[in-house]
Scaffold this motif. Structure first.
Motif, mmCIF file in Angstrom:
data_model
loop_
_atom_site.group_PDB
_atom_site.id
_atom_site.type_symbol
_atom_site.label_atom_id
_atom_site.label_comp_id
_atom_site.label_asym_id
_atom_site.label_seq_id
_atom_site.Cartn_x
_atom_site.Cartn_y
_atom_site.Cartn_z
ATOM 1 N N THR A 1 -44.240 -7.070 5.160
ATOM 2 C CA THR A 1 -43.765 -5.899 4.425
ATOM 3 C C THR A 1 -44.471 -5.870 3.077
ATOM 4 N N ILE A 2 -45.229 -4.832 2.831
ATOM 5 C CA ILE A 2 -46.014 -4.703 1.604
ATOM 6 C C ILE A 2 -45.548 -3.430 0.904
ATOM 7 N N LEU A 3 -45.008 -3.589 -0.301
ATOM 8 C CA LEU A 3 -44.308 -2.481 -0.950
ATOM 9 C C LEU A 3 -44.897 -2.170 -2.319
ATOM 10 N N GLY A 4 -44.911 -0.885 -2.652
ATOM 11 C CA GLY A 4 -45.300 -0.445 -3.973
ATOM 12 C C GLY A 4 -46.781 -0.147 -4.086
ATOM 13 N N ARG A 5 -47.173 0.403 -5.232
ATOM 14 C CA ARG A 5 -48.576 0.747 -5.458
ATOM 15 C C ARG A 5 -49.321 -0.496 -5.919
ATOM 16 N N VAL B 1 -45.163 1.005 10.114
ATOM 17 C CA VAL B 1 -44.861 2.151 9.252
ATOM 18 C C VAL B 1 -45.906 2.207 8.143
ATOM 19 N N ILE B 2 -46.544 3.359 7.985
ATOM 20 C CA ILE B 2 -47.546 3.562 6.939
ATOM 21 C C ILE B 2 -47.139 4.794 6.146
ATOM 22 N N GLY B 3 -46.855 4.593 4.853
ATOM 23 C CA GLY B 3 -46.303 5.649 4.035
ATOM 24 C C GLY B 3 -47.303 6.694 3.563
ATOM 25 N N GLU B 4 -46.760 7.729 2.965
ATOM 26 C CA GLU B 4 -47.505 8.934 2.601
ATOM 27 C C GLU B 4 -48.720 8.675 1.727
ATOM 28 N N VAL C 1 -44.455 -11.925 5.712
ATOM 29 C CA VAL C 1 -44.591 -11.991 4.250
ATOM 30 C C VAL C 1 -43.973 -10.740 3.624
ATOM 31 N N TRP C 2 -43.292 -10.939 2.492
ATOM 32 C CA TRP C 2 -42.741 -9.840 1.685
ATOM 33 C C TRP C 2 -43.574 -9.803 0.411
ATOM 34 N N LEU C 3 -44.419 -8.768 0.268
ATOM 35 C CA LEU C 3 -45.403 -8.742 -0.814
ATOM 36 C C LEU C 3 -45.178 -7.530 -1.705
ATOM 37 N N THR C 4 -44.965 -7.769 -3.009
ATOM 38 C CA THR C 4 -44.745 -6.684 -3.966
ATOM 39 C C THR C 4 -45.657 -6.812 -5.189
ATOM 40 N N GLN C 5 -46.681 -7.630 -5.092
ATOM 41 C CA GLN C 5 -47.633 -7.788 -6.189
ATOM 42 C C GLN C 5 -49.041 -7.799 -5.614
ATOM 43 N N SER C 6 -49.992 -7.313 -6.390
ATOM 44 C CA SER C 6 -51.379 -7.255 -5.931
ATOM 45 C C SER C 6 -51.932 -8.658 -5.708
ATOM 46 N N VAL C 7 -52.877 -8.751 -4.766
ATOM 47 C CA VAL C 7 -53.570 -10.018 -4.530
ATOM 48 C C VAL C 7 -55.064 -9.749 -4.576
ATOM 49 N N PRO C 8 -55.855 -10.691 -5.114
ATOM 50 C CA PRO C 8 -57.296 -10.459 -5.280
ATOM 51 C C PRO C 8 -58.031 -10.522 -3.945
ATOM 52 N N PRO C 9 -59.275 -10.069 -3.938
ATOM 53 C CA PRO C 9 -60.084 -10.168 -2.708
ATOM 54 C C PRO C 9 -60.150 -11.602 -2.197
ATOM 55 N N VAL D 1 -59.808 -2.510 8.859
ATOM 56 C CA VAL D 1 -58.493 -3.119 8.614
ATOM 57 C C VAL D 1 -57.759 -3.266 9.942
ATOM 58 N N ARG D 2 -57.045 -4.375 10.084
ATOM 59 C CA ARG D 2 -56.289 -4.642 11.313
ATOM 60 C C ARG D 2 -54.837 -4.941 10.969
ATOM 61 N N LEU D 3 -53.926 -4.246 11.645
ATOM 62 C CA LEU D 3 -52.494 -4.473 11.487
ATOM 63 C C LEU D 3 -51.900 -4.912 12.820
ATOM 64 N N TYR D 4 -50.840 -5.716 12.732
ATOM 65 C CA TYR D 4 -50.076 -6.087 13.919
ATOM 66 C C TYR D 4 -48.706 -5.406 13.878
ATOM 67 N N GLN D 5 -47.906 -5.646 14.901
ATOM 68 C CA GLN D 5 -46.642 -4.941 15.044
ATOM 69 C C GLN D 5 -45.696 -5.196 13.866
ATOM 70 N N ALA D 6 -44.862 -4.191 13.592
ATOM 71 C CA ALA D 6 -43.788 -4.271 12.598
ATOM 72 C C ALA D 6 -44.279 -4.457 11.164
ATOM 73 N N VAL D 7 -45.511 -4.113 10.900
ATOM 74 C CA VAL D 7 -46.016 -4.113 9.521
ATOM 75 C C VAL D 7 -45.533 -2.848 8.820
ATOM 76 N N THR D 8 -45.089 -3.001 7.571
ATOM 77 C CA THR D 8 -44.680 -1.858 6.763
ATOM 78 C C THR D 8 -45.534 -1.775 5.510
ATOM 79 N N LEU D 9 -46.148 -0.634 5.300
ATOM 80 C CA LEU D 9 -46.817 -0.319 4.041
ATOM 81 C C LEU D 9 -45.965 0.747 3.373
ATOM 82 N N GLY D 10 -45.012 0.293 2.570
ATOM 83 C CA GLY D 10 -43.972 1.187 2.080
ATOM 84 C C GLY D 10 -43.894 1.278 0.572
ATOM 85 N N ALA D 11 -42.871 1.972 0.110
ATOM 86 C CA ALA D 11 -42.624 2.153 -1.320
ATOM 87 C C ALA D 11 -41.588 1.154 -1.790
ATOM 88 N N LYS D 12 -41.785 0.643 -2.986
ATOM 89 C CA LYS D 12 -40.840 -0.315 -3.563
ATOM 90 C C LYS D 12 -39.669 0.394 -4.219
#
Length: 306
Positions: A268-272, A215-218, A285-293, A226-237
């Motif tokens: 699952t990666i949520l939020g801006r 799922v890739i949000g608006e 992984v459940w990720l709701t905070q930015s991570v550096p390069p 960039v490479r994604l595997y199954q059941a990845v969510t780029l969603g809103a928090k």
């Protein structure tokens, strides 16, 4: 009831006369849900499927068109197929424009001319779209050890089909027909199990491996390679609301994924937030905070930091 009504026999048997009358009242008055309470013409999912099939065949004639084409016939095939597809598309664009603020104010001649202009711009963008799609296929060939050929990727990989639908839908979204783009995206979702909002911005060389449940949000922004595997969510928090409690729409609320990021299954990666370039996000992984390069985020690490 009119005796010429095609279901009059059944209507008498089932006493449908009052039901049909009540449904008309609901449809026209009590529960009228038509756009502006008047728009009856809607874009056709079936015609849009034909349009995408035709455009796909024009972009990749031997893969999605006719495998028996040769150097003498291929350009004629592309021209004829694209003409038919665009002739169908322009009417769908005209109908969809009625659902935009600008289209609501246009008369029929202006609406028709606007639809033709959008369709011409869409056609002019097809070489660039093909270039992006080729980069996506090449990324799949380079990134999947199970891939044996370009033909296999284009004919057998749901991620490739999903990206094709998205590239076309995204262009129509940018040209000002979001309703039509959303319909095309939903057709792609139905075919592949991959849900990409047409407004999402996705760079070149994008690869979705396996794909089901992605799922890739608006407002998501995805960089290159960039490479994604199954059941990845780029969603809103969370969903911001106005003082009246109504959802505020269109605000950036989905992740930014920079170049050369790999996100493994079930993440699952949520939020801006921003996933820095070259990072690897592990499975589940459940990720709701930015991570550096250059980050390498695993499920165990996330448990230790929370």
């Amino acid at each position: 009831m009119n005796s010429d009504f095609p279901y009059s026999g059944g209507s008498v048997h089932w006493h449908l006369g009052p039901v049909i009358d009540a449904l008309r009242t609901s449809r026209e008055t009590t529960h009228n849900i038509r756009h502006q309470r008047r728009v009856r013409e809607l874009p056709s999912r079936e015609v849009l499927r034909q349009v995408v099939d035709g455009v796909s065949a024009a972009l990749f004639p031997t893969h999605y068109g006719r495998p028996d084409l040769n150097d003498e016939s291929i350009d004629f095939f592309v021209g004829d197929t694209l003409t038919v597809a665009l002739d169908r598309l322009v009417e769908q664009v005209r109908r969809a424009l009625r659902f935009t603020p600008q289209g609501e104010e246009l008369g029929e001649p202006e609406l028709a001319e606007r639809a033709r202009a959008i369709t011409r711009d869409f056609a002019a963008s097809l070489p660039d779209i093909r270039g992006l799609l080729v980069s996506d296929v090449q990324a799949a060939l380079a990134g999947d050890p199970a891939a044996t050929s370009v033909a296999e990727i284009m004919l057998c990989y749901p991620g490739t089909i999903a990206i094709l639908y998205h590239r076309l839908a995204h262009r129509l979204y940018r040209l000002g027909v979001p309703f039509l783009a959303r319909l095309i995206a939903d057709i792609g979702h139905s075919l592949t199990g991959i849900d990409i909002h047409p407004a999402a911005s996705i760079g070149a060389s994008f690869f979705i491996d396996h794909g089901t449940g992605v799922v890739i949000g608006e407002t998501a922004v995805i960089g290159e390679r960039v490479r994604l595997y199954q059941a990845v969510t780029l969603g809103a928090k969370r969903f911001p609301v106005d003082p009246n409690g109504a959802l505020v729409k269109g605000t950036p609320r989905h992740p930014i994924v920079e170049d050369d990021v790999v996100i493994y299954a079930g993440a699952t990666i949520l939020g801006r937030i921003t996933v820095g370039a070259g990072s690897t996000i592990g499975g589940n992984v459940w990720l709701t905070q930015s991570v550096p390069p250059g980050s390498n985020v695993s499920q165990a690490q996330m448990r230790n930091t929370e």
